[in-house]
Write a protein that holds these residues in place. Sequence first.
Motif, PDB file in Angstrom:
ATOM      1  N   GLN A 175     -78.817 -27.226  66.733  1.00 25.11           N
ATOM      2  CA  GLN A 175     -78.343 -28.565  66.360  1.00 25.11           C
ATOM      3  C   GLN A 175     -78.418 -28.787  64.853  1.00 25.11           C
ATOM      4  O   GLN A 175     -77.495 -29.344  64.257  1.00 25.11           O
ATOM      5  CB  GLN A 175     -79.198 -29.632  67.033  1.00 25.11           C
ATOM      6  N   TRP A 176     -79.521 -28.339  64.258  1.00 28.69           N
ATOM      7  CA  TRP A 176     -79.670 -28.550  62.815  1.00 28.69           C
ATOM      8  C   TRP A 176     -78.508 -27.891  62.073  1.00 28.69           C
ATOM      9  O   TRP A 176     -77.854 -28.518  61.241  1.00 28.69           O
ATOM     10  CB  TRP A 176     -81.021 -28.032  62.295  1.00 28.69           C
TER      11      TRP A 176
ATOM     12  N   HIS B 112     -75.082 -29.628  62.809  1.00 26.36           N
ATOM     13  CA  HIS B 112     -74.864 -30.888  62.082  1.00 26.36           C
ATOM     14  C   HIS B 112     -74.473 -30.638  60.630  1.00 26.36           C
ATOM     15  O   HIS B 112     -73.626 -31.338  60.081  1.00 26.36           O
ATOM     16  CB  HIS B 112     -76.116 -31.765  62.156  1.00 26.36           C
TER      17      HIS B 112
ATOM     18  N   GLU C  37     -70.920 -31.783  58.963  1.00 25.46           N
ATOM     19  CA  GLU C  37     -70.949 -32.593  57.736  1.00 25.46           C
ATOM     20  C   GLU C  37     -70.104 -31.925  56.650  1.00 25.46           C
ATOM     21  O   GLU C  37     -69.329 -32.576  55.951  1.00 25.46           O
ATOM     22  CB  GLU C  37     -72.413 -32.733  57.280  1.00 25.46           C
TER      23      GLU C  37
END
Lengths: 118, 118
Positions: free
Chosen positions: A84-85, A88, A92
Amino acid sequence: MLNKHAALDLTFQALADPARRSMLAQLTRGPTSVSRLAQPLEMSLPGVMQHLAVLESSGLVRSQKIGRVRTFRLEPRALSLAEQWINHRRIEWERHFDRLGEYLETLTRKGETHGDGE
Amino acid sequence: MLNKHAALDLTFQALADPARRSMLAQLTRGPTSVSRLAQPLEMSLPGVMQHLAVLESSGLVRSQKIGRVRTFRLEPRALSLAEQWINHRRIEWERHFDRLGEYLETLTRKGETHGDGE
């Protein structure tokens, strides 16, 4: 319970080694004993145990001892947090480029309009 | 050119630090100068430069010096490789559980059939 920063530190640290990644890949196919995890690696048993300890303290795996056999299993949550990190950050970054693209398009269109007027 | 194992080692190692992750998060919004990257971090400039060197040697960022200003930008490829590695492990793990689920369902059905016959 570790905070999220510390958990990510330990997870990425644990992933930064080819032997540990190979063990994790093996564990995606189900719980595995220490001796079977050691089999494909050219490594001493204490070496294998040390890597497994790093994996376990990061929360990427859990172990259970039944009789004399210790079995390890993957804990998907830590893996998901790391995924997930990264995910994301990528989203972005892509968003930024979409906005940049739109901005450049606006500039081009403005340029064309000015060009028409000349 | 690093081989894939070594590249993943360096990438995950680079990700295993909150200051470096914070810098990467900042860089997803576009190229940034060293001084702006340093701003939100309570850290000496040499400390910041050291973290940026780790990020650059992992291939996660690239830098360019124009005049006296060094600017860093994100290199999405290294991030994608790391994301893919984790993603493939998760898919493999989910597949294993799907197969396990199917197997348990077969066992249950067999049990019911045997139950009917009794």
